[in-house]
Design an enzyme around this catalytic site. Structure first.
Site, PDB file in Angstrom:
ATOM      1  N   GLY A  46     -19.740 -21.842   2.972  1.00 35.59           N
ATOM      2  CA  GLY A  46     -20.439 -21.709   1.702  1.00 35.59           C
ATOM      3  C   GLY A  46     -20.180 -20.353   1.087  1.00 35.59           C
ATOM      4  O   GLY A  46     -19.864 -19.390   1.788  1.00 35.59           O
ATOM      5  N   GLN A  51     -21.458 -13.117  -4.293  1.00 35.36           N
ATOM      6  CA  GLN A  51     -20.694 -12.592  -3.148  1.00 35.36           C
ATOM      7  C   GLN A  51     -19.290 -12.152  -3.539  1.00 35.36           C
ATOM      8  O   GLN A  51     -18.656 -11.390  -2.812  1.00 35.36           O
ATOM      9  CB  GLN A  51     -20.596 -13.654  -2.039  1.00 35.36           C
ATOM     10  CG  GLN A  51     -21.926 -13.957  -1.384  1.00 35.36           C
ATOM     11  CD  GLN A  51     -21.755 -14.965  -0.274  1.00 35.36           C
ATOM     12  OE1 GLN A  51     -21.783 -16.163  -0.495  1.00 35.36           O
ATOM     13  NE2 GLN A  51     -21.550 -14.487   0.946  1.00 35.36           N
ATOM     14  N   CYS A  93     -23.125 -15.280   7.501  1.00 38.06           N
ATOM     15  CA  CYS A  93     -22.841 -15.131   6.084  1.00 38.06           C
ATOM     16  C   CYS A  93     -21.555 -14.320   5.932  1.00 38.06           C
ATOM     17  O   CYS A  93     -21.375 -13.321   6.631  1.00 38.06           O
ATOM     18  CB  CYS A  93     -24.007 -14.407   5.405  1.00 38.06           C
ATOM     19  SG  CYS A  93     -23.774 -14.137   3.650  1.00 38.06           S
ATOM     20  N   LEU A  94     -20.693 -14.753   5.013  1.00 33.39           N
ATOM     21  CA  LEU A  94     -19.437 -14.023   4.809  1.00 33.39           C
ATOM     22  C   LEU A  94     -19.686 -12.601   4.321  1.00 33.39           C
ATOM     23  O   LEU A  94     -18.821 -11.742   4.454  1.00 33.39           O
ATOM     24  CB  LEU A  94     -18.547 -14.778   3.815  1.00 33.39           C
ATOM     25  CG  LEU A  94     -17.994 -16.125   4.306  1.00 33.39           C
ATOM     26  CD1 LEU A  94     -17.226 -16.826   3.187  1.00 33.39           C
ATOM     27  CD2 LEU A  94     -17.096 -15.930   5.517  1.00 33.39           C
ATOM     28  N   HIS A 135     -29.467 -21.451   1.806  1.00 38.35           N
ATOM     29  CA  HIS A 135     -28.849 -20.136   2.028  1.00 38.35           C
ATOM     30  C   HIS A 135     -28.129 -19.668   0.750  1.00 38.35           C
ATOM     31  O   HIS A 135     -28.283 -18.511   0.334  1.00 38.35           O
ATOM     32  CB  HIS A 135     -27.873 -20.254   3.213  1.00 38.35           C
ATOM     33  CG  HIS A 135     -27.081 -19.031   3.526  1.00 38.35           C
ATOM     34  ND1 HIS A 135     -27.193 -18.348   4.713  1.00 38.35           N
ATOM     35  CD2 HIS A 135     -26.152 -18.352   2.800  1.00 38.35           C
ATOM     36  CE1 HIS A 135     -26.369 -17.301   4.705  1.00 38.35           C
ATOM     37  NE2 HIS A 135     -25.719 -17.283   3.552  1.00 38.35           N
ATOM     38  N   GLU A 136     -27.366 -20.574   0.123  1.00 32.90           N
ATOM     39  CA  GLU A 136     -26.579 -20.172  -1.051  1.00 32.90           C
ATOM     40  C   GLU A 136     -27.471 -19.942  -2.271  1.00 32.90           C
ATOM     41  O   GLU A 136     -27.231 -19.031  -3.062  1.00 32.90           O
ATOM     42  CB  GLU A 136     -25.493 -21.208  -1.358  1.00 32.90           C
ATOM     43  CG  GLU A 136     -24.468 -21.431  -0.245  1.00 32.90           C
ATOM     44  CD  GLU A 136     -23.838 -20.156   0.303  1.00 32.90           C
ATOM     45  OE1 GLU A 136     -23.702 -19.166  -0.442  1.00 32.90           O
ATOM     46  OE2 GLU A 136     -23.484 -20.148   1.494  1.00 32.90           O
ATOM     47  N   HIS A 139     -28.840 -16.551  -2.286  1.00 28.89           N
ATOM     48  CA  HIS A 139     -27.915 -15.518  -2.792  1.00 28.89           C
ATOM     49  C   HIS A 139     -28.109 -15.294  -4.289  1.00 28.89           C
ATOM     50  O   HIS A 139     -27.972 -14.170  -4.781  1.00 28.89           O
ATOM     51  CB  HIS A 139     -26.462 -15.923  -2.552  1.00 28.89           C
ATOM     52  CG  HIS A 139     -25.922 -15.555  -1.201  1.00 28.89           C
ATOM     53  ND1 HIS A 139     -25.831 -14.256  -0.766  1.00 28.89           N
ATOM     54  CD2 HIS A 139     -25.428 -16.321  -0.195  1.00 28.89           C
ATOM     55  CE1 HIS A 139     -25.303 -14.245   0.462  1.00 28.89           C
ATOM     56  NE2 HIS A 139     -25.062 -15.480   0.834  1.00 28.89           N
TER      57      HIS A 139
END
Ligand code: NI
Length: 175
Positions: A46, A51, A93-94, A135-136, A139
């Site tokens: 994701g 990000q 998370c990236l 989660h996204e 963000h």
């Protein structure tokens, strides 16, 4: 298409709120395409626009597995319209490389979103996708998964993570 740079914690932009998308133009489609390429390249399941440094409400997910990803979801202006059940799964998370922690989420989630042409859709999700959606969307509110940890766990995370960053910097300086 082009790879975009993924911002890492503690980059301040990751703490900002994203704005609703109002123009469903080529720029939006380009951003979505770049994000898809960047997510698969990472690889990750994701990615949210902030990000890659763009404060717009756009998320992408593919929780089908990185060996043969085949369930791409591109969601503009995503909204969680319902959630139920409890789930406690380990997340990463990236933007927070090298760290994973269990986060409490809804087990089931219903997402309303627009595609890149502005058409409205709804999708019900469970399992990894339901978690990923939450989660996204977080963000887009400037919230990272580590913000859900208890104050004690968060302070342990911060210490570990900043130490890791310093070690990485030292390595880079030597190389
Ligand atoms: Ni993330």
């Amino acid at each position: 298409m082009a790879l975009r740079e993924i911002l890492h914690y503690p980059e301040p932009l990751l703490k900002q709120k994203s704005l609703s998308v109002t123009e469903f133009n080529d720029e939006l489609k380009q951003l979505a395409a770049d994000m898809v390429e960047t997510m698969y390249d990472a690889p990750g399941v994701g990615l949210a626009a902030p990000q890659v440094g763009v404060l717009q409400r756009l998320i992408i997910l593919d929780c089908s597995g990185s060996d043969a990803p085949n369930d791409l979801l591109v969601a503009v202006n995503p909204e969680l319209i319902s959630g139920d059940g409890d789930s406690l799964e380990e997340e990463g998370c990236l933007s927070v490389p090298g760290y994973w922690a269990s986060v409490k989420r809804y087990a089931n989630a219903t997402l309303r979103y627009q595609d890149t042409d502005g058409n409205v859709h709804e999708r019900e999700a469970d399992g990894l996708l339901a978690i990923g959606i939450q989660h996204e969307i977080d963000h887009l509110e400037g919230v990272l998964f580590v913000d859900h940890l208890s104050p004690l766990k968060r302070s342990i995370f911060r210490k570990k993570y900043m130490k890791m960053l310093r070690e990485k910097e030292a390595e880079n300086a030597e190389a």
